[in-house]
Write a protein that holds these residues in place. Structure first.
Motif, PDB file in Angstrom:
ATOM      1  N   VAL A 123      -7.427 -80.519 -40.915  1.00 59.02           N
ATOM      2  CA  VAL A 123      -7.920 -81.102 -39.538  1.00 59.02           C
ATOM      3  C   VAL A 123      -9.509 -81.018 -39.729  1.00 59.02           C
ATOM      4  CG1 VAL A 123      -8.562 -80.329 -37.257  1.00 59.02           C
ATOM      5  CG2 VAL A 123      -6.238 -79.964 -38.411  1.00 59.02           C
ATOM      6  N   GLY A 124     -10.133 -80.135 -40.518  1.00 60.11           N
ATOM      7  CA  GLY A 124     -11.567 -80.098 -40.614  1.00 60.11           C
ATOM      8  C   GLY A 124     -12.203 -81.015 -41.238  1.00 60.11           C
ATOM      9  N   ASP A 125     -11.371 -81.708 -42.452  1.00 66.03           N
ATOM     10  CA  ASP A 125     -12.175 -82.665 -43.193  1.00 66.03           C
ATOM     11  C   ASP A 125     -11.997 -84.257 -42.613  1.00 66.03           C
ATOM     12  OD1 ASP A 125     -12.937 -80.748 -44.960  1.00 66.03           O
ATOM     13  OD2 ASP A 125     -11.766 -81.332 -46.417  1.00 66.03           O
ATOM     14  N   LEU A 126     -10.912 -84.176 -41.451  1.00 70.36           N
ATOM     15  CA  LEU A 126     -10.997 -85.478 -40.709  1.00 70.36           C
ATOM     16  C   LEU A 126     -12.484 -86.005 -40.468  1.00 70.36           C
ATOM     17  CD1 LEU A 126      -7.706 -84.786 -38.560  1.00 70.36           C
ATOM     18  CD2 LEU A 126      -7.926 -86.143 -40.775  1.00 70.36           C
ATOM     19  N   LYS A 127     -12.585 -87.523 -40.780  1.00 68.23           N
ATOM     20  CA  LYS A 127     -13.657 -88.153 -40.374  1.00 68.23           C
ATOM     21  C   LYS A 127     -13.208 -89.227 -39.101  1.00 68.23           C
ATOM     22  CE  LYS A 127     -16.357 -86.816 -43.435  1.00 68.23           C
ATOM     23  NZ  LYS A 127     -15.358 -85.930 -44.281  1.00 68.23           N
ATOM     24  N   VAL A 128     -12.092 -88.999 -38.453  1.00 64.72           N
ATOM     25  CA  VAL A 128     -11.669 -89.542 -37.235  1.00 64.72           C
ATOM     26  C   VAL A 128     -11.276 -88.483 -36.270  1.00 64.72           C
ATOM     27  CG1 VAL A 128      -9.367 -89.842 -38.181  1.00 64.72           C
ATOM     28  CG2 VAL A 128     -10.268 -91.443 -36.347  1.00 64.72           C
ATOM     29  N   CYS A 129     -11.549 -88.827 -35.028  1.00 66.09           N
ATOM     30  CA  CYS A 129     -11.222 -87.582 -33.810  1.00 66.09           C
ATOM     31  C   CYS A 129      -9.849 -88.000 -33.428  1.00 66.09           C
ATOM     32  CB  CYS A 129     -12.229 -87.855 -32.799  1.00 66.09           C
ATOM     33  SG  CYS A 129     -12.103 -86.851 -31.343  1.00 66.09           S
ATOM     34  N   PRO A 130      -8.869 -87.132 -33.687  1.00 60.89           N
ATOM     35  CA  PRO A 130      -7.626 -87.222 -33.165  1.00 60.89           C
ATOM     36  C   PRO A 130      -7.627 -87.006 -31.609  1.00 60.89           C
ATOM     37  CG  PRO A 130      -7.981 -84.931 -34.018  1.00 60.89           C
ATOM     38  CD  PRO A 130      -9.161 -85.697 -34.111  1.00 60.89           C
ATOM     39  N   ALA A 131      -6.506 -87.377 -30.984  1.00 64.02           N
ATOM     40  CA  ALA A 131      -6.383 -87.366 -29.605  1.00 64.02           C
ATOM     41  C   ALA A 131      -6.063 -85.999 -29.128  1.00 64.02           C
ATOM     42  CB  ALA A 131      -5.404 -88.314 -29.093  1.00 64.02           C
ATOM     43  N   PHE A 132      -5.542 -85.189 -30.079  1.00 62.70           N
ATOM     44  CA  PHE A 132      -5.164 -83.907 -29.817  1.00 62.70           C
ATOM     45  C   PHE A 132      -4.916 -83.333 -31.032  1.00 62.70           C
ATOM     46  CE2 PHE A 132      -1.439 -86.319 -29.115  1.00 62.70           C
ATOM     47  CZ  PHE A 132      -0.765 -85.789 -30.193  1.00 62.70           C
ATOM     48  N   VAL A 133      -4.757 -81.855 -31.010  1.00 63.47           N
ATOM     49  CA  VAL A 133      -4.490 -81.215 -32.236  1.00 63.47           C
ATOM     50  C   VAL A 133      -3.205 -80.028 -31.653  1.00 63.47           C
ATOM     51  CG1 VAL A 133      -5.205 -79.692 -34.107  1.00 63.47           C
ATOM     52  CG2 VAL A 133      -6.788 -81.301 -33.340  1.00 63.47           C
ATOM     53  N   VAL A 134      -2.397 -79.997 -32.430  1.00 63.17           N
ATOM     54  CA  VAL A 134      -1.387 -79.039 -32.362  1.00 63.17           C
ATOM     55  C   VAL A 134      -1.272 -77.922 -33.731  1.00 63.17           C
ATOM     56  CG1 VAL A 134       1.162 -78.390 -31.932  1.00 63.17           C
ATOM     57  CG2 VAL A 134       0.034 -80.450 -30.784  1.00 63.17           C
ATOM     58  N   ALA A 135      -1.325 -76.891 -33.511  1.00 63.55           N
ATOM     59  CA  ALA A 135      -1.110 -76.001 -34.760  1.00 63.55           C
ATOM     60  C   ALA A 135      -0.099 -75.059 -34.467  1.00 63.55           C
ATOM     61  CB  ALA A 135      -2.514 -75.170 -34.889  1.00 63.55           C
ATOM     62  N   LYS A 136       0.847 -75.156 -35.382  1.00 64.92           N
ATOM     63  CA  LYS A 136       2.302 -74.300 -35.359  1.00 64.92           C
ATOM     64  C   LYS A 136       1.927 -73.116 -36.233  1.00 64.92           C
ATOM     65  CE  LYS A 136       6.566 -74.155 -33.756  1.00 64.92           C
ATOM     66  NZ  LYS A 136       6.760 -72.632 -33.886  1.00 64.92           N
ATOM     67  N   GLY A 137       2.052 -71.940 -35.834  1.00 64.39           N
ATOM     68  CA  GLY A 137       1.854 -70.571 -36.528  1.00 64.39           C
ATOM     69  C   GLY A 137       0.796 -69.806 -36.216  1.00 64.39           C
ATOM     70  N   GLY A 138       0.764 -68.619 -36.259  1.00 61.53           N
ATOM     71  CA  GLY A 138      -0.467 -68.053 -35.867  1.00 61.53           C
ATOM     72  C   GLY A 138      -1.606 -67.948 -36.694  1.00 61.53           C
ATOM     73  N   ILE A 139      -1.457 -67.770 -37.813  1.00 59.23           N
ATOM     74  CA  ILE A 139      -2.494 -67.618 -38.909  1.00 59.23           C
ATOM     75  C   ILE A 139      -3.104 -69.169 -38.784  1.00 59.23           C
ATOM     76  CG2 ILE A 139      -3.048 -67.580 -41.385  1.00 59.23           C
ATOM     77  CD1 ILE A 139      -1.171 -65.278 -41.625  1.00 59.23           C
ATOM     78  N   THR A 140      -2.109 -70.124 -38.992  1.00 60.20           N
ATOM     79  CA  THR A 140      -2.665 -71.777 -38.907  1.00 60.20           C
ATOM     80  C   THR A 140      -3.346 -71.905 -37.770  1.00 60.20           C
ATOM     81  OG1 THR A 140      -0.399 -72.181 -40.083  1.00 60.20           O
ATOM     82  CG2 THR A 140      -1.829 -73.884 -38.890  1.00 60.20           C
ATOM     83  N   SER A 141      -2.914 -71.599 -36.525  1.00 61.85           N
ATOM     84  CA  SER A 141      -3.721 -71.708 -35.373  1.00 61.85           C
ATOM     85  C   SER A 141      -5.232 -71.212 -35.497  1.00 61.85           C
ATOM     86  CB  SER A 141      -3.040 -71.306 -34.244  1.00 61.85           C
ATOM     87  OG  SER A 141      -2.661 -70.140 -34.139  1.00 61.85           O
ATOM     88  N   SER A 142      -5.202 -69.873 -35.942  1.00 58.23           N
ATOM     89  CA  SER A 142      -6.543 -69.419 -35.978  1.00 58.23           C
ATOM     90  C   SER A 142      -7.532 -69.701 -36.885  1.00 58.23           C
ATOM     91  CB  SER A 142      -6.215 -67.791 -36.131  1.00 58.23           C
ATOM     92  OG  SER A 142      -7.536 -67.092 -36.391  1.00 58.23           O
ATOM     93  N   ASP A 143      -7.064 -70.367 -38.004  1.00 54.81           N
ATOM     94  CA  ASP A 143      -8.094 -70.705 -39.067  1.00 54.81           C
ATOM     95  C   ASP A 143      -8.504 -72.069 -38.403  1.00 54.81           C
ATOM     96  OD1 ASP A 143      -7.851 -68.975 -40.660  1.00 54.81           O
ATOM     97  OD2 ASP A 143      -6.407 -69.639 -42.071  1.00 54.81           O
ATOM     98  N   ILE A 144      -7.544 -73.043 -37.914  1.00 49.17           N
ATOM     99  CA  ILE A 144      -7.968 -74.482 -37.522  1.00 49.17           C
ATOM    100  C   ILE A 144      -8.959 -74.244 -36.220  1.00 49.17           C
ATOM    101  CG2 ILE A 144      -7.036 -76.457 -36.289  1.00 49.17           C
ATOM    102  CD1 ILE A 144      -4.571 -76.293 -38.065  1.00 49.17           C
TER     103      ILE A 144
END
Length: 484
Positions: free
Chosen positions: A395-416
């Protein structure tokens, strides 16, 4: 769910007036001066609340700002479930000292809640013991006891006759028999919460010493009896609370506030539902797509799946066949070959093209959990952190703005949320489905003003992830979008 229904019938009391309980709790809250500080060991803990702040670092300035807010409750995201014992010890010492200082400077007493996993994983009892020891050394009011409440309705976590259950479909399984109990870092054997405390404290607090708030006393609305049990706690004694529905927690909270008025102090290790009850936060309908997504953004969103639980994999598989999705596997096993960087670059390139073309990307780690011979708990945790740090770059390296972000998982969602989206302070508008919270990113974020959906790895039905993606995409109809 026959067991649930039969248990409800067994403990049902015709005089159990849920509305009267709620009104009585409101009266207690009106007289309560406490700031409620919730230490969340991953971002999923806001899955029952709305219109609260989440601070993603624990500086004294932020904690003081939380004390100065008008709202009764605020969260501090610790992400400690992804930390070593040494790291979480230092973190909780820092937070406890800062909370005690902010309380003194503002003249506001506080309740400190360690929000943990409803399936009993995490650094317990380490975190609450560190909080207790640090508050004591900081000269704060010393907690008389610790109260354990892992009940979480949306996730199907119930405590009945001291046994904690996890719902799988229509079946309730004792927690100690689930996949969560086999966690390589935070595993356990006991399903009876009294035995769980004895197991986790290595016998320092025996099961026979753990106080119990029974369903029978809650359904009889025995406020005086429950208050009396709370008044007996001393020397950081342990207590567990049975619960089968939200009103059970509300009955307990009425007695809790009465014990607090009489000078008792407690620490709490709980799942998300207790925060809602003790804070008096109202129900709110699930958020709609038009409340979350700019209908004029022509870009697709991104769904990042990091959790390895069987439930997560089943939920992700239900996405297949949906229109306008692009699936990209992130080969997380490359951690063993030190090739995660090049794998990130590959996945990001594919994702950017798909998002620009209006497709929603589903980027997922390998579904088979990596196993290493002669592995240790610490090595497994450190390796998972390396993978998580790589996943956040999806997610952080994307150069395009997504309409939304969904993160599945606790550690994953925190880091993102913290490292990829760079959120410093989030507001929680509510949940997109029960137990699935949403942050709105601030102006400081990598992608300002988008919806960030935090989807716990152990929550939801098989169709839940599909329902979330459908909700987020239903309102999009093309228009202008942003570029980094």
């Amino acid at each position: 769910m026959r067991f649930y229904e039969e248990t409800q019938k067994q403990y049902e009391n015709p005089s159990y007036d849920r509305e009267a309980v709620r009104q009585l709790l409101c009266q207690e809250l009106a007289a309560a001066p406490y700031k409620i500080v919730v230490l969340d060991d991953d971002p999923t803990g806001v899955q029952t609340v709305h219109d609260v702040s989440v601070y993603t670092d624990w500086s004294y300035a932020n904690i003081l700002a939380g004390f100065m807010e008008e709202e009764r409750t605020f969260y501090i995201l610790t992400n400690s479930r992804a930390m070593t014992k040494e790291e979480t010890t230092k973190l909780h010492q820092t937070i406890a000292r800062a909370v005690a200082r902010a309380s003194r400077e503002t003249g506001t007493p506080f309740l400190l809640i360690s929000r943990g996993d409803s399936t009993l994983r995490g650094h317990y009892p380490l975190e609450t013991q560190v909080l207790f020891d640090t508050l004591l050394s900081a000269g704060a009011e010393c907690p008389d006891g610790e109260i354990l409440i892992p009940y979480f309705q949306a996730g199907g976590r119930y405590t009945v006759e001291n046994i904690h259950y996890v719902r799988y479909g229509d079946t309730l399984i004792p927690a100690g028999e689930t996949e969560f109990a086999k966690d390589r870092t935070f595993g356990y054997q006991a399903s009876d919460l009294r035995d769980y405390i004895e197991e986790k404290t290595e016998g320092r607090y025996g099961a026979d010493r753990v106080a119990v708030i029974s369903l029978e006393s809650l359904r009889q609305m025995d406020y005086d009896g429950i208050t009396g049990q709370l008044m007996e706690l001393d020397g950081f004694d342990k207590m567990i609370v049975n619960a089968l529905e939200p009103s059970d927690l509300e009955v307990f909270c009425v007695s809790l506030y009465r014990a607090l008025q009489q000078g008792k102090r407690f620490l709490f290790r709980t799942a998300a539902d207790f925060v809602k009850a003790v804070s008096g936060i109202s129900d709110r309908a699930p958020l709609r797509g038009e409340e979350l997504v700019d209908a004029h953004n022509p870009h697709g969103g991104i769904v990042v799946v990091g959790s390895h639980t069987a439930k997560t994999t089943e939920q992700m598989n239900r996405l297949h066949g949906m229109p306008n999705l692009e699936f990209v596997e992130f080969d997380s096993d490359l951690v063993l070959k030190d090739r995660l960087d090049e794998e990130v670059a590959r996945v990001v390139e594919i994702s950017e093209q798909a998002i620009r073309n209006g497709k929603t990307v589903v980027a997922y780690t390998k579904r088979t959990l990596l196993c290493v011979q002669e592995d240790t708990k610490e090595d497994a945790l450190l390796r998972s952190v390396k993978i998580s740090e790589a996943v956040l770059h999806l997610v952080g390296d994307l150069k395009v703005c997504p309409a939304f972000v969904v993160a599945k998982g606790g550690i994953t969602s925190s880091d993102i949320g913290v490292k990829a989206l760079k959120v410093e302070k989030a507001r929680v508008p509510g949940q997109i489905l029960p137990g699935i919270p949403v942050w709105k990113t601030g102006e400081e974020s990598t992608f300002p003003g988008i919806a960030y959906v935090i989807f716990p790895g152990n929550v939801g039905d098989p169709e839940s992830l599909k329902q979330v993606v459908e909700t987020l995409t239903e309102s999009q109809n093309g228009g202008k979008a942003c570029e980094k």
